[in-house]
Design a protein around this motif. Structure first.
Motif, PDB file in Angstrom:
ATOM      1  N   UNK A 412       0.836  -1.195   0.000  1.00  0.00           N
ATOM      2  CA  UNK A 412       0.000   0.000   0.000  1.00  0.00           C
ATOM      3  C   UNK A 412       0.878   1.254   0.000  1.00  0.00           C
ATOM      4  N   UNK A 413       0.256   2.383  -0.271  1.00  0.00           N
ATOM      5  CA  UNK A 413       0.990   3.648  -0.277  1.00  0.00           C
ATOM      6  C   UNK A 413       1.676   3.893   1.056  1.00  0.00           C
ATOM      7  N   UNK A 414       0.972   3.560   2.154  1.00  0.00           N
ATOM      8  CA  UNK A 414       1.556   3.781   3.479  1.00  0.00           C
ATOM      9  C   UNK A 414       2.814   2.929   3.674  1.00  0.00           C
ATOM     10  N   UNK A 415       2.818   1.717   3.103  1.00  0.00           N
ATOM     11  CA  UNK A 415       3.983   0.838   3.210  1.00  0.00           C
ATOM     12  C   UNK A 415       5.174   1.418   2.456  1.00  0.00           C
ATOM     13  N   UNK A 416       4.906   1.987   1.298  1.00  0.00           N
ATOM     14  CA  UNK A 416       5.974   2.604   0.493  1.00  0.00           C
ATOM     15  C   UNK A 416       6.583   3.774   1.247  1.00  0.00           C
ATOM     16  N   UNK A 417       5.725   4.624   1.810  1.00  0.00           N
ATOM     17  CA  UNK A 417       6.191   5.796   2.549  1.00  0.00           C
ATOM     18  C   UNK A 417       7.017   5.371   3.754  1.00  0.00           C
ATOM     19  N   UNK A 418       6.525   4.365   4.501  1.00  0.00           N
ATOM     20  CA  UNK A 418       7.246   3.922   5.692  1.00  0.00           C
ATOM     21  C   UNK A 418       8.573   3.276   5.329  1.00  0.00           C
ATOM     22  N   UNK A 419       8.602   2.506   4.242  1.00  0.00           N
ATOM     23  CA  UNK A 419       9.848   1.862   3.810  1.00  0.00           C
ATOM     24  C   UNK A 419      10.899   2.910   3.453  1.00  0.00           C
ATOM     25  N   UNK A 420      10.509   3.940   2.719  1.00  0.00           N
ATOM     26  CA  UNK A 420      11.445   5.011   2.363  1.00  0.00           C
ATOM     27  C   UNK A 420      11.935   5.751   3.601  1.00  0.00           C
ATOM     28  N   UNK A 421      11.032   5.983   4.545  1.00  0.00           N
ATOM     29  CA  UNK A 421      11.388   6.667   5.791  1.00  0.00           C
ATOM     30  C   UNK A 421      12.394   5.847   6.605  1.00  0.00           C
TER      31      UNK A 421
END
Length: 624
Positions: A412-421
């Motif tokens: 999900x989008x939230x997973x992508x954001x958290x992975x980059x963070x």
């Protein structure tokens, strides 16, 4: 039902529907429009108005209907409406709805539907502002380069201002500040700084040098657009005739520089329609002042109309939101649940990590799907506490979790954001001793934000094999996996520019989490206390959303700016109260507010706004 049996309100609504159907296709959505919504849609566009819209009132759909209604009888081939919002998603929704209800796809040229920024750049800034910036262009191209306010591009060194000498040496980057329409210096994120006349002169000189070279930030673009319209009567006249009517959705987000552009166009005869909820103004960090917007609405003589029916939240939630910001007559909400809709939990700071699992269990017990629910906080630091993560505790754990999230089957989008963070934080700690911009995936000064994000994405895209946490068919322990990780990261590390440490020193930080050397990596990730089904984010991120349920978590102490529950209750006209108002007005049927342990006075105060105290649920074994 015959006309004789209709109430006055029903009769008026029927008349307005008939008026609407003269221009628009018959549709079931139109049949559901309320009297207040219909009154705004058919209100003559030549009559400037402010549509004061409560949360969940369907204002975006109403703006779409308004655009379709006006465009369907438009007779000018050159002059049109501008329908503006602040996000691409909102603008896209308005456009889709407007064209859906038109008898023909009418909301196109000469009309414009999009963001306020894109309209300003397309019709004012890029075509004309080079002249007031004294920019000569290159090879006949006078397009201005927009520079992000967070950019660390090397060429910006040429425009750096030295505003004090040793021993209190201070440098200011040209994209850290802007000039407002009163020629005052404003610093990004509303940071205060006292300047003397010499410092002010140096900053203005460098900003003018920046502009003359063909560069501007987004805030600069608003300043130059205002200056152009203020100085060039011909262009002002041209813009006012090209767009004689402008509708601005989410008007509560208008920064002063944008409001100044609106004012000068209004003085030239442009008719404005504002749509929004002043109580949802939560952008003080970019100098947005809801009281200035209210003053502008009053002084300009806009006719105030209202949307007072909340089709999203039930009445208990609607009543609570009204109390937060001092609204005397709450909007009309949906019928409440039989059990408590507004729940109060008290949670010690050392148990915050339990909240995602407790929330998930509570939702399941109420037959509410987790997919459209969120846990919301004021700032990202509290998210880390709830997730029980520590950026310095274990770099290997953060990287493993980043790889796990990025390579998950249903990403999900939230997973992508958290992975980059997580990966950005880890690489920044390894190579740059943690000195990076935490708002942009911990981007170090030596990188442009976009280049840093691409660098992180390249690592994540190459991590598929490591993300199996296996060596062949055997699952790896942390000790084994960290050995593989070192070999994987070395080539990326050696390509980083201007690192603070050498690889031999950095790789010593890549080690198994404390007391987990022999534990399987996959087991550690699977037993993470955070719920994978429920998004955790900030209040600003959920603005404009509709959720089934929401948990709002207070900071454990008052040190945060607007994150503690007492901040929300102190002054109903404050931005802190509006933070809580925005968060609490998102859910349909369930709101849980989590606060630190209370004394009796604090508890009564929270119960006084409509929260129902419940014991924090016990252990998982107790439930099953």
């Amino acid at each position: 039902m015959s006309q004789e049996n209709l109430t006055e309100e029903e009769r008026k609504r029927q008349e307005l529907l008939e008026q609407l159907y003269k221009r628009l296709e018959h549709d079931e959505h139109i049949e559901k429009l309320s009297l207040e919504q219909l009154e705004f849609i058919v209100n003559p566009i030549a009559n400037s108005s402010f549509l004061n819209s409560c949360p969940g009132s369907g204002k975006t759909e109403v703006v779409g209907f308004k655009a379709a209604y006006e465009a369907s009888s438009w007779d000018s081939p050159y002059a049109g409406m501008a329908i503006l919002s602040f996000t691409k998603n909102a603008a896209s929704e308005i456009w889709k709805r407007a064209n859906k209800y038109s008898k023909q796809k009418a909301v196109q040229f000469p009309h414009f539907v999009g963001t306020l920024d894109s309209w300003l750049h397309q019709y004012i800034f890029q075509p004309f502002c080079y002249s007031v910036m004294d920019y000569k262009g290159k090879d006949g191209d006078t397009s201005v380069n927009i520079i992000d306010s967070d950019s660390n591009a090397p060429f910006l060194e040429n425009y750096k201002s030295v505003i004090s000498s040793q021993p209190s040496y201070q440098e200011v980057k040209v994209n850290e500040y802007y000039i407002d329409c009163n020629n005052s210096i404003k610093f990004n994120r509303n940071r205060e700084r006292n300047l003397n006349s010499y410092q002010r002169r140096i900053l203005i000189e460098n900003k003018l040098k920046f502009a003359k070279s063909g560069f501007a930030t987004y805030q600069d673009a608003e300043f130059w657009s205002y200056r152009l319209l203020n100085q060039n009567e011909t262009i002002l006249d041209l813009i006012s005739k090209r767009f004689p009517y402008i509708i601005i959705d989410e008007c509560q987000d208008l920064a002063p520089s944008r409001l100044d552009v609106v004012e000068i166009l209004q003085e030239k005869g442009v008719i404005f329609h504002f749509v929004g909820d002043i109580n949802q103004s939560i952008y003080d960090f970019i100098d947005v002042d809801p009281f200035k917007i209210q003053d502008f609405i009053a002084v300009s003589g806009m006719h105030e109309m209202e949307l007072t029916k909340n089709f999203r939240s039930n009445q208990d939630i609607t009543n609570l939101c009204a109390k937060l910001v001092g609204i005397q007559c709450p909007p009309e909400g949906r019928i409440p649940r039989e059990d408590a809709s507004c729940v109060l939990w008290e949670c010690p700071s050392d148990e915050l990590h339990r909240l995602p699992s407790l929330f998930e269990w509570y939702l399941n017990s109420k037959n509410i799907e987790c997919g459209n629910c969120s846990i919301v906080v004021r700032g990202k630091a509290l998210i880390n506490k709830v997730k029980k993560t520590n950026p310095l505790e274990s770099i290997s754990y953060d990287i493993a979790k980043a790889f796990f999230l990025w390579n998950s089957e249903f990403k999900k989008t939230e997973s992508i954001i958290e992975a980059l963070e997580l990966l950005g934080r880890s690489i920044c700690n390894l190579a740059y001793k943690g000195r990076g911009n935490h708002q942009n995936q911990h981007c170090p000064e030596t990188f442009e934000h976009i280049d840093w994000r691409m660098f992180l994405s390249n690592i994540l895209n190459s991590s598929k094999e490591l993300a199996t946490f296996k060596n062949g068919s055997r699952l790896q322990t942390w000790s084994q996996w960290c050995g593989s990780l070192k070999g994987f990261l070395e080539k990326y590390f050696l390509n980083l520019p201007d690192t603070y440490v050498k690889w031999d020193e950095a790789k010593r930080k890549i080690k198994a989490p404390s007391r987990k050397a022999n534990e399987l990596v996959m087991n550690s990730l699977s037993s993470s206390s955070s719920s994978k089904k429920i998004r955790m984010t900030t209040i600003h991120d959920v603005k404009g959303e509709t959720l089934d349920a929401l948990m709002l978590i207070s900071n454990p102490d008052r040190h945060s700016k607007g994150g503690h529950f007492e901040h929300w209750l102190e002054n109903p006209t404050s931005e802190y109260a509006r933070f809580a108002y925005v968060a609490c007005s998102r859910p349909k049927d369930l709101l849980i507010v989590v606060v630190p342990p209370l004394n009796e006075i604090q508890r009564k105060k929270l119960e006084g706004i409509g929260l129902v105290s419940q014991e924090l649920p016990g252990t998982l074994s107790h439930w099953f």
